[in-house]
Design an enzyme around this catalytic site. Structure first.
Site, PDB file in Angstrom:
ATOM      1  N   HIS A 269     -17.210  29.358 -15.423  1.00 22.86           N
ATOM      2  CA  HIS A 269     -18.494  29.369 -14.704  1.00 22.86           C
ATOM      3  C   HIS A 269     -19.009  27.991 -14.318  1.00 22.86           C
ATOM      4  O   HIS A 269     -20.006  27.894 -13.607  1.00 22.86           O
ATOM      5  CB  HIS A 269     -19.566  30.078 -15.535  1.00 22.86           C
ATOM      6  CG  HIS A 269     -20.087  29.240 -16.669  1.00 22.86           C
ATOM      7  ND1 HIS A 269     -19.360  28.999 -17.804  1.00 22.86           N
ATOM      8  CD2 HIS A 269     -21.252  28.573 -16.818  1.00 22.86           C
ATOM      9  CE1 HIS A 269     -20.069  28.244 -18.621  1.00 22.86           C
ATOM     10  NE2 HIS A 269     -21.208  27.956 -18.051  1.00 22.86           N
TER      11      HIS A 269
HETATM   12  N1  UDP Z   1     -21.210  34.787 -23.687  1.00 21.91           N
HETATM   13  C1  UDP Z   1     -21.562  36.138 -23.734  1.00 21.91           C
HETATM   14  N2  UDP Z   1     -21.036  36.968 -22.777  1.00 21.91           N
HETATM   15  C2  UDP Z   1     -20.177  36.538 -21.815  1.00 21.91           C
HETATM   16  C3  UDP Z   1     -19.827  35.162 -21.794  1.00 21.91           C
HETATM   17  C4  UDP Z   1     -20.374  34.306 -22.727  1.00 21.91           C
HETATM   18  O1  UDP Z   1     -22.316  36.561 -24.605  1.00 21.91           O
HETATM   19  O2  UDP Z   1     -19.737  37.353 -20.984  1.00 21.91           O
HETATM   20  C5  UDP Z   1     -21.782  33.890 -24.692  1.00 21.91           C
HETATM   21  C6  UDP Z   1     -20.764  33.152 -25.501  1.00 21.91           C
HETATM   22  O3  UDP Z   1     -20.318  33.926 -26.585  1.00 21.91           O
HETATM   23  C7  UDP Z   1     -21.531  31.913 -25.922  1.00 21.91           C
HETATM   24  C8  UDP Z   1     -22.455  31.673 -24.752  1.00 21.91           C
HETATM   25  O4  UDP Z   1     -22.520  32.888 -24.037  1.00 21.91           O
HETATM   26  O5  UDP Z   1     -22.311  32.162 -27.064  1.00 21.91           O
HETATM   27  C9  UDP Z   1     -21.913  30.582 -23.868  1.00 21.91           C
HETATM   28  O6  UDP Z   1     -22.647  30.543 -22.708  1.00 21.91           O
HETATM   29  P1  UDP Z   1     -22.082  30.010 -21.331  1.00 21.91           P
HETATM   30  O7  UDP Z   1     -20.612  30.026 -21.370  1.00 21.91           O
HETATM   31  O8  UDP Z   1     -22.788  30.771 -20.260  1.00 21.91           O
HETATM   32  O9  UDP Z   1     -22.680  28.529 -21.252  1.00 21.91           O
HETATM   33  P2  UDP Z   1     -22.277  27.120 -21.887  1.00 21.91           P
HETATM   34  O10 UDP Z   1     -22.026  27.310 -23.342  1.00 21.91           O
HETATM   35  O11 UDP Z   1     -21.101  26.603 -21.136  1.00 21.91           O
HETATM   36  O12 UDP Z   1     -23.482  26.264 -21.642  1.00 21.91           O
END
Ligand code: UDP
Length: 369
Positions: free
Chosen positions: A213
């Site tokens: 993403h």
């Molecule tokens: N997550 C979720 N469902 C999904 C994808 C990610 O619950 O379909 C959770 C994942 O387990 C983690 C968090 O979202 O706890 C990560 O968020 P994301 O990847 O959107 O953002 P980043 O961590 O890169 O800021």
């Protein structure tokens, strides 16, 4: 004595997850009272509401509707909305999480009104100023009174940048708190994995879970094409399951890549946290550009390939749990995915003891008393 008021600003998926740990402890506190503002950055039921219900969080006291637009427009509109709430609520401190536009808007709105800012996940650095997250982190840390760090490495960054030692609090990682608490509720039976097992060739320990993403991949057609090609090729080795972020789905559809991907890879809508944890825990391998998912792979001791040029979670690369793989050629990504299958890293524990939320609340209560 009247409890001090903490105003929490959240707006994106990972922030709901992180805040759930701290909000649960704040709920029990006699000294602090929390008011939550949701900026609206993520607003779909499966990007927002599901986390409030699954993680036992109260609905936010204030719900803004700021999403879409460029970074400047989004952050600017958030500033306007958050300032109104701050003027009405007059909190004693503002609490922000991570590195999104909601983090930056919350911290800027607060500091301009002379309200002290507490930043959870302070001190992380990818050292790539072209990434929006790095800019948000650095600006937020610069104006924060409390810098709650997840790791020793984050403290080192802040000390090097001249942050006063008494503003840095090494508490551990709130995501580890959440993973310990909720991860234990999830096993391989039933749930989404049960359904996938029944309908597809997806067995515990026998599939790759992927998430994509980040703007640095979705906004660069060549990088996205490389990832798509590599995942399609890898799906001939083992099944690949990809819950698609709405932004990624939109870009893939626009670029005409959705159909070809769908023929090889099992595409899902964004998952609730417990379904996601189940798929993470039982994957043979995780391939991701997410910050949070990289760490969760480690929490569940699943090898991880990070499809980025750099990571702010460098200790995972150093300990051998994470293979940093810039998506520049599908052959090199495929090679990295294959090499990581079945691998394991060192026995390390860089993210604290799972009591980060308790430590944060204790520190805030002591300093605001
Ligand atoms: N997550 C979720 N469902 C999904 C994808 C990610 O619950 O379909 C959770 C994942 O387990 C983690 C968090 O979202 O706890 C990560 O968020 P994301 O990847 O959107 O953002 P980043 O961590 O890169 O800021």
């Amino acid at each position: 004595m009247k409890p001090k008021k903490i105003l929490t600003v959240i707006g994106a998926r990972p922030q709901f997850i992180k805040a759930s740990a701290v909000s649960a402890i704040l709920e029990q506190s006699d000294e602090l009272h929390e008011v939550v503002v949701h900026t609206g950055q993520h607003f779909d039921a499966n990007m927002s509401d599901v986390f409030f219900s699954e993680l036992g969080m109260r609905p936010p006291a204030y719900q803004c509707a700021v999403h879409g637009g460029g970074h400047g427009e989004m952050t600017g509109r958030m500033l306007i909305e958050i300032e109104k709430v701050l003027l009405a609520e007059k909190p004693d401190a503002v609490l922000v999480y991570g590195d999104t536009n909601s983090t930056l808007a919350g911290s800027l709105a607060a500091i301009k009104l002379h309200i002290p800012v507490a930043h959870v996940e302070a001190g992380l650095r990818s050292l790539n100023m072209a990434s929006p997250e790095e800019v948000n982190r650095i600006c937020t840390d610069r104006v924060s009174r409390w810098l709650f760090t997840p790791t020793e490495g984050a403290c080192t960054h802040l000390r090097r940048e001249g942050v006063a030692a008494d503003h840095i609090h090494l508490v551990g990682d709130v995501m580890f708190d959440v993973a310990l608490h909720h991860g234990a509720r999830v096993d391989e039976s039933g749930g989404l994995l049960g359904q996938l097992r029944a309908r597809h060739d997806v067995r515990p320990g026998g599939y790759c879970l992927a998430t994509i993403h980040r703007a640095e991949n979705t906004d660069h057609p060549a990088r996205l094409a490389t990832i798509v090609e590599a995942l399609i090729a890898f799906s001939k080795d083992i099944p690949v399951v990809l819950p698609l972020h709405p932004r990624t789905r939109a870009v893939l559809a626009r670029e005409g890549k959705l159909q070809v991907l769908e023929q090889a890879v099992l595409l899902l809508d964004p998952l609730g946290y417990l379904d996601m944890v189940q798929l993470e825990k039982h994957a043979a391998l995780i391939a991701t550009d997410s910050g949070g998912v990289q760490k969760e792979a480690f929490f569940y001791r699943v090898p991880c390939v990070t499809l980025r040029d750099e990571t702010e979670w460098s200790e995972l690369v150093e300990s051998g749990w994470n293979r940093l793989t810039p998506p520049v050629s599908s052959a090199s990504v495929l090679q990295s995915l294959r090499a990581s299958l079945g691998s394991a890293g060192a026995d390390v524990s860089p993210y604290g003891k799972g009591d980060a939320a308790r430590r944060i609340v204790r520190q805030l209560a002591a300093d605001l008393a």
